[in-house]
Design an enzyme around this catalytic site. Sequence first.
Site, mmCIF file in Angstrom:
data_model
loop_
_atom_site.group_PDB
_atom_site.id
_atom_site.type_symbol
_atom_site.label_atom_id
_atom_site.label_comp_id
_atom_site.label_asym_id
_atom_site.label_seq_id
_atom_site.Cartn_x
_atom_site.Cartn_y
_atom_site.Cartn_z
ATOM 1 N N ASP A 93 1.021 -0.967 0.160
ATOM 2 C CA ASP A 93 -0.187 -0.065 -0.302
ATOM 3 C C ASP A 93 1.149 1.199 -0.038
ATOM 4 O O ASP A 93 1.637 1.527 0.871
ATOM 5 C CB ASP A 93 -1.086 -0.444 1.447
ATOM 6 C CG ASP A 93 -2.169 -1.036 1.603
ATOM 7 O OD1 ASP A 93 -1.563 -2.613 0.698
ATOM 8 O OD2 ASP A 93 -2.882 -1.194 2.412
ATOM 9 N N LYS A 155 -8.092 3.101 -2.650
ATOM 10 C CA LYS A 155 -7.576 3.233 -0.856
ATOM 11 C C LYS A 155 -8.418 4.915 -0.591
ATOM 12 O O LYS A 155 -7.722 5.336 -0.632
ATOM 13 C CB LYS A 155 -6.737 2.481 0.197
ATOM 14 C CG LYS A 155 -6.970 2.461 1.278
ATOM 15 C CD LYS A 155 -5.567 1.721 1.688
ATOM 16 C CE LYS A 155 -5.734 1.498 3.399
ATOM 17 N NZ LYS A 155 -4.595 1.130 3.944
ATOM 18 N N LYS A 184 -10.125 -1.448 -1.425
ATOM 19 C CA LYS A 184 -9.773 -1.128 0.034
ATOM 20 C C LYS A 184 -10.089 0.125 1.060
ATOM 21 O O LYS A 184 -9.824 1.321 0.246
ATOM 22 C CB LYS A 184 -8.498 -1.513 0.029
ATOM 23 C CG LYS A 184 -8.225 -1.643 1.237
ATOM 24 C CD LYS A 184 -6.750 -2.219 1.394
ATOM 25 C CE LYS A 184 -5.787 -2.394 3.066
ATOM 26 N NZ LYS A 184 -4.827 -2.545 3.658
#
Length: 224
Positions: A93, A155, A184
Amino acid sequence: MKDLAQIAAVIQHTNVSPASSRRDIEKLCDEAMEFLFNGVMVQPCWIEMCRQRLAGSGVRVCSAMAYPMGGSLTTSKVSEMRDLVAAGVDEVDFMANIGFLTSGEPAAYHDEIAALVAAAGAKPLKIMLELGAMPETLWATAILEAEKAGVAYVKNSSGWGNGGKATVENVSFMRKTVTRAGVKASGGIRSLADATAILNAGAELLGTSAGPAIMRGNSGKQDY
C-alpha cells in the site's frame, strides 16, 4: 450479509505504529493466523520477520510505503518499492503524491504511479488516496489516473492524519468510479457493524487494527 469467516478473509490486520515492538508484530501475526485473516499490514522493517512467522499459513505479508506523507522523490519511492519486493512482500500500500493533483498536474501524478507499478513487477499495489485531504472535485481524477497507471486497488486513505476515515459515502464513490481496480477501505473500521456497512458499500478488502475485536463481536479502540 457476509458471515464472520467471509469477513475475516478480507481483513488485512494492521499495525503500522512507529512505536510497535517486535513482540507487538509477533502478536499481530499470531492473531492473523488464529482468525484466518487475509493478511497483515506492517512497516517495511518487519517484512522478513512476518514472512518467517507466517510461512505456510496463507496469510499475506503487506507493507506500507512512502507513508504517511507521499511527498518523497519519485526516484526514492521507486528504490524503496524495489527494496520491499526484494524483502519478499506480497502486497504494498503506497502513498500518492496528491500535491501533483492539487497543483493541476495529473500527468505527473499518473507517471509516478506508473513508475511504482513497474518497479513492483507482479506484486499488487494499493494506492492510499487520502481522499479527505483533497477537494471532492479531484476524487474521480485521483481514482481513474491511478487505475490507468496500473494499481490493483484504490484505497480511501491510510487511516491516519487528514486522509480521513472510511465511510459508506467515500467507499461507494470509489466503487462507482473504478472500471477495473478493486476497492480497499481503511480508517475507523472498529466493529462488526462498521465492517458490514463498508463491505456492503463496495469494499473488497478492509484495513483495520480491530480485526480480533470485530471477530469477537466487540469494538476496537484504535483509530486505524
